[in-house]
Design an enzyme around this catalytic site. Structure first.
Site, PDB file in Angstrom:
ATOM      1  N   ARG A  24     -11.098  11.227  17.814  1.00 30.35           N
ATOM      2  CA  ARG A  24      -9.657  10.995  17.995  1.00 30.35           C
ATOM      3  C   ARG A  24      -8.986  12.300  18.361  1.00 30.35           C
ATOM      4  O   ARG A  24      -9.132  13.303  17.651  1.00 30.35           O
ATOM      5  CB  ARG A  24      -9.042  10.426  16.724  1.00 30.35           C
ATOM      6  N   SER A 116      -6.975   3.699  16.243  1.00 30.82           N
ATOM      7  CA  SER A 116      -6.685   2.878  15.071  1.00 30.82           C
ATOM      8  C   SER A 116      -5.238   2.947  14.600  1.00 30.82           C
ATOM      9  O   SER A 116      -4.336   2.532  15.311  1.00 30.82           O
ATOM     10  CB  SER A 116      -7.646   3.275  13.956  1.00 30.82           C
ATOM     11  N   HIS A 117      -5.033   3.533  13.422  1.00 28.24           N
ATOM     12  CA  HIS A 117      -3.699   3.549  12.817  1.00 28.24           C
ATOM     13  C   HIS A 117      -2.883   4.761  13.271  1.00 28.24           C
ATOM     14  O   HIS A 117      -1.769   4.950  12.808  1.00 28.24           O
ATOM     15  CB  HIS A 117      -3.842   3.560  11.298  1.00 28.24           C
ATOM     16  N   ASP A 288      -3.073  -2.791  11.555  1.00 29.23           N
ATOM     17  CA  ASP A 288      -2.973  -1.518  12.282  1.00 29.23           C
ATOM     18  C   ASP A 288      -3.201  -1.750  13.773  1.00 29.23           C
ATOM     19  O   ASP A 288      -3.401  -2.893  14.217  1.00 29.23           O
ATOM     20  CB  ASP A 288      -3.930  -0.472  11.702  1.00 29.23           C
ATOM     21  N   ASP A 290      -5.610  -1.332  15.922  1.00 31.73           N
ATOM     22  CA  ASP A 290      -6.810  -1.988  16.435  1.00 31.73           C
ATOM     23  C   ASP A 290      -7.216  -3.211  15.619  1.00 31.73           C
ATOM     24  O   ASP A 290      -8.270  -3.801  15.871  1.00 31.73           O
ATOM     25  CB  ASP A 290      -7.974  -0.991  16.515  1.00 31.73           C
ATOM     26  N   ASP A 292      -8.140  -3.797  12.442  1.00 36.48           N
ATOM     27  CA  ASP A 292      -9.129  -3.897  11.370  1.00 36.48           C
ATOM     28  C   ASP A 292      -8.513  -3.723   9.982  1.00 36.48           C
ATOM     29  O   ASP A 292      -9.130  -4.087   8.986  1.00 36.48           O
ATOM     30  CB  ASP A 292     -10.325  -2.947  11.586  1.00 36.48           C
ATOM     31  N   ARG A 293      -7.292  -3.193   9.904  1.00 31.92           N
ATOM     32  CA  ARG A 293      -6.649  -3.045   8.589  1.00 31.92           C
ATOM     33  C   ARG A 293      -5.645  -4.152   8.328  1.00 31.92           C
ATOM     34  O   ARG A 293      -5.084  -4.720   9.271  1.00 31.92           O
ATOM     35  CB  ARG A 293      -5.873  -1.730   8.527  1.00 31.92           C
ATOM     36  N   THR A 357     -16.445   7.026   2.168  1.00 31.16           N
ATOM     37  CA  THR A 357     -15.355   6.504   2.988  1.00 31.16           C
ATOM     38  C   THR A 357     -15.816   6.248   4.427  1.00 31.16           C
ATOM     39  O   THR A 357     -16.438   7.111   5.042  1.00 31.16           O
ATOM     40  CB  THR A 357     -14.211   7.534   2.990  1.00 31.16           C
ATOM     41  N   GLU A 376     -12.023  -1.128   1.410  1.00 31.25           N
ATOM     42  CA  GLU A 376     -11.602   0.246   1.189  1.00 31.25           C
ATOM     43  C   GLU A 376     -10.141   0.225   0.765  1.00 31.25           C
ATOM     44  O   GLU A 376      -9.368  -0.653   1.182  1.00 31.25           O
ATOM     45  CB  GLU A 376     -11.734   1.058   2.474  1.00 31.25           C
ATOM     46  N   SER A 378      -7.929   1.944   1.853  1.00 32.73           N
ATOM     47  CA  SER A 378      -7.095   2.235   3.014  1.00 32.73           C
ATOM     48  C   SER A 378      -6.770   0.959   3.796  1.00 32.73           C
ATOM     49  O   SER A 378      -6.744   0.967   5.018  1.00 32.73           O
ATOM     50  CB  SER A 378      -7.812   3.238   3.906  1.00 32.73           C
ATOM     51  N   LYS A 389     -14.249  -3.916   9.272  1.00 33.97           N
ATOM     52  CA  LYS A 389     -13.205  -4.550   8.485  1.00 33.97           C
ATOM     53  C   LYS A 389     -12.376  -5.412   9.425  1.00 33.97           C
ATOM     54  O   LYS A 389     -12.379  -5.195  10.633  1.00 33.97           O
ATOM     55  CB  LYS A 389     -12.365  -3.511   7.756  1.00 33.97           C
TER      56      LYS A 389
HETATM   57  C1  VG1 Z   1      -9.384   6.638   7.046  1.00 35.85           C
HETATM   58  C2  VG1 Z   1      -9.541   5.835   5.772  1.00 35.85           C
HETATM   59  C3  VG1 Z   1     -10.916   5.197   5.730  1.00 35.85           C
HETATM   60  C4  VG1 Z   1     -11.135   4.357   6.986  1.00 35.85           C
HETATM   61  C5  VG1 Z   1     -10.902   5.198   8.212  1.00 35.85           C
HETATM   62  C6  VG1 Z   1     -10.976   4.391   9.485  1.00 35.85           C
HETATM   63  O1  VG1 Z   1     -10.316   7.693   7.064  1.00 35.85           O
HETATM   64  O2  VG1 Z   1      -9.323   6.635   4.645  1.00 35.85           O
HETATM   65  O3  VG1 Z   1     -11.029   4.432   4.565  1.00 35.85           O
HETATM   66  O4  VG1 Z   1     -12.427   3.836   7.023  1.00 35.85           O
HETATM   67  O5  VG1 Z   1      -9.610   5.794   8.172  1.00 35.85           O
HETATM   68  O6  VG1 Z   1     -10.042   3.353   9.475  1.00 35.85           O
HETATM   69  P1  VG1 Z   1      -9.929   9.192   6.657  1.00 35.85           P
HETATM   70  O7  VG1 Z   1     -11.138   9.988   6.923  1.00 35.85           O
HETATM   71  O8  VG1 Z   1      -8.739   9.561   7.506  1.00 35.85           O
HETATM   72  O9  VG1 Z   1      -9.529   9.139   5.218  1.00 35.85           O
HETATM   73  V1  VG1 Z   1      -9.373   2.859  10.914  1.00 35.85           V
HETATM   74  O10 VG1 Z   1      -8.476   1.547  10.656  1.00 35.85           O
HETATM   75  O11 VG1 Z   1      -9.002   4.216  11.549  1.00 35.85           O
HETATM   76  O12 VG1 Z   1     -10.621   2.470  11.950  1.00 35.85           O
HETATM   77 CO    CO Z   2      -8.109   0.550  12.409  1.00 33.92          CO
END
Ligand code: VG1
Ligand code: CO
Length: 560
Positions: A24, A116-117, A288, A290, A292-293, A357, A376, A378, A389
């Protein structure tokens, strides 16, 4: 006409190391000459000989630069011997939809275009990740190989004048230096909707949503936050389940998410929370970028922590036809996630796993048939129907639980706590801090908590005293392939089971984000306010980590 393969000379870029979930960076980084080409070439090469003649899936969350990147991937794939690409129309596919498509089509993998988010648009983030043939995010060994290739890359292969229109569904075949190459532009939602219909009882859910079964319609507020789920939400909730138009908002995927930060939590989905707080809805949900959340809230914006959401779904799995048919195997959660699901697993006599994670750590256990539900903290929840997810799946699971119990969300939670006790949980995020002091903070804290005299120490605050039982930097050995992941987060466990976890995010595109997780279990006192119940432990965590000193912050950016 046969198209020719061009070999283009290039040089490595620094820092193309995939994080928790892919690479990213700012759009401006990805659009530098050869930056995206290098990374995609590395992904393709990391597949080795299996790439030649393979099928790959390509799609993303529709953010700025998705379409251009998808077209580029078509030209690179054609040149590298891939036989067939399944590309989402306009480059649109949610992350769970990619996972489902890989599995359904027995593809070699998929390239997912998303950050993603993280916010989107020309000034914000883009991302690329690779999912393997089981449909799940590439494991560490694979992403390390991708990274290694990016550090040594000298050339990439491209069919420069391959023209493809990904705005229209259809199949186009090409002759690439004498070999056939097919691009199939597919409807972005059809396969995913079919998959959800196999898992859930849509007829029953439709009667529940419309009120035919109960006498009053279910009042839903589903917020797609201008992310990729918009198209899926409209097809599933409006067209299949018969919800009214006013049940869904922000359902047009936009390149910049309309300026929204597509992270479904109490801070960034404030609009949803404020609307549902007025009391007119039975369930609110957001996703989010994409897809998945998910965040689930009940009437009057009653917040369901993702850790509790997982535990409740685990408790009611029999409400979902998929599990009636396939049985219930073990459960799992990421290490920082509160252990509410462990209690359900114990009661049902199921294995429960604690992994680092990132969703990639669940895949092997699912493939080995030992795991059927995981989550998770998150805002990630999902099952072994795919290897990601799945936000929409989680909402359908919750509606199934509501239908099954005939209860509202708050009542479902209160009943759950009365049986199992309650894990109070909160996460503080300190976003975009300077990297060096954060690394120093983690190093200092690791040294302090792993010193032999740390175990047995007592900390007091707000009239509560916590005694350290154990502390470490979490490491994990995969029970299936025995691969080891080290340094996955600092963890202090107290004698009453309460925990403090500190780790640095692996999904940011600049600077460092510190995540502080606080988890405390109460058997009896289950109706307190989380912020009040956890205050003493938060203060202790700030003291032990010296977070304010190192980061210069006296308040988090986001609290969930
Ligand atoms: C975060 C979350 C983690 C999740 C990851 C990808 O990672 O804490 O639980 O799997 O995002 O989610 P980090 O390393 O920033 O804590 V997503 O929806 O970006 O694909
Ligand atoms: Co996501």
């Amino acid at each position: 006409m046969s198209l020719t393969v061009e070999i283009v000379a290039t040089k490595p870029y620094e820092g193309q190391k995939p994080g928790t979930s892919g690479l990213r960076k700012k759009v401006k980084v990805f659009t530098q000459p050869n930056y995206t080409e290098n990374f995609v070439q590395a992904i393709l090469e990391a597949n080795g000989a299996a790439l030649v003649g393979s099928t790959l899936v390509v799609g993303g969350d529709g953010r700025f630069y998705c379409k251009e990147a998808a077209e580029l991937i078509v030209r690179l794939s054609a040149a590298n011997g891939v036989s067939k690409l399944l590309v989402g129309q306009n480059g649109i596919l949610s992350t769970p939809a990619v996972s489902s498509l890989i599995r359904h089509n027995k593809a070699l993998g998929g390239i997912v275009l998303t950050a993603s988010h993280n916010p989107g648009g020309p000034e914000n983030d883009f991302g690329i990740k690779f999912n393997c043939e089981n449909g799940g995010p590439a494991p560490d060994a694979f992403t390390n190989l991708i990274y290694k290739i990016t550090t040594e890359i000298k050339q990439y292969k491209l069919v420069r004048n391959l023209q493809i229109d990904i705005t229209k569904v259809g199949v186009t075949s090409f002759d690439i230096a004498g070999k056939p190459f097919t691009v199939e532009v597919i409807d972005s939602v059809a396969n995913y909707v079919r998959h959800m219909e196999e898992i859930f009882d849509f007829a029953k859910l439709k009667d529940f949503v419309s009120g035919k079964a109960t006498g009053k319609p279910l009042k839903m507020r589903i917020d797609a936050m201008n992310g990729v789920t918009g198209s899926y939400v409209r097809e599933i909730f409006l067209n299949r389940l018969g919800a009214t138009e006013s049940s869904v908002v922000h359902t047009t995927p936009l390149p910049d998410f309309g300026g929204l930060h597509p992270d479904p939590n109490l801070t960034y989905a404030k609009d949803l929370v404020d609307t549902v707080a007025q009391g007119d809805y039975d369930i609110g949900a957001a996703f989010d970028g994409d897809g998945d959340r998910n965040m689930i809230i009940g009437s009057k914006a009653f917040f369901v922590t993702p850790s509790d959401s997982l535990a409740v779904i685990a408790h009611y799995l029999e409400a979902i036809p998929y599990f009636q048919k396939n049985g219930v195997q073990g459960f799992a959660r990421s290490m920082p996630t509160a252990s509410a699901v462990d209690l359900v697993g114990r009661k049902l006599g199921k294995e429960v796993f604690e992994v680092p994670t990132g969703w990639k750590y669940f895949g092997n256990l699912m493939d080995a048939g030992r795991l059927c539900l995981c989550g998770e903290e998150s805002f990630g929840t999902g099952s072994n129907h795919i290897r990601e997810k799945d936000g929409i799946w989680a909402v359908l699971a919750w509606i199934s639980v509501m239908q099954h119990t005939g209860k509202g969300i708050e009542d479902i939670l209160k009943q759950h706590w009365s049986v199992y006790g309650r894990n109070y949980f909160t996460r503080y995020d300190y976003e975009e801090c300077a990297s060096d002091p954060c690394n120093e903070m983690v190093a200092t804290m690791e040294k302090a908590i792993t010193a032999p005299e740390f175990v047995g120490k007592s900390y007091s605050s707000g009239g509560k005293t916590y005694k350290v039982k154990e502390a470490d930097n979490f490491s994990y050995t995969d029970p299936v392939d025995k691969s080891v992941a080290t340094k996955q987060g600092l963890r202090i466990v107290f004698e009453d089971g309460s925990r403090i976890v500190v780790r640095l995010s692996g999904t940011g595109s600049s600077g460092a984000t510190v995540r502080l997780y606080i988890d405390s279990y109460e058997k009896e006192n289950v109706l307190g306010q989380a912020s009040v119940m956890l205050k003493p432990l938060i203060d202790i965590a700030l003291e032990i980590s010296q977070l304010p000193k190192f980061t210069g912050r006296n308040a988090p950016t986001v609290i969930t």
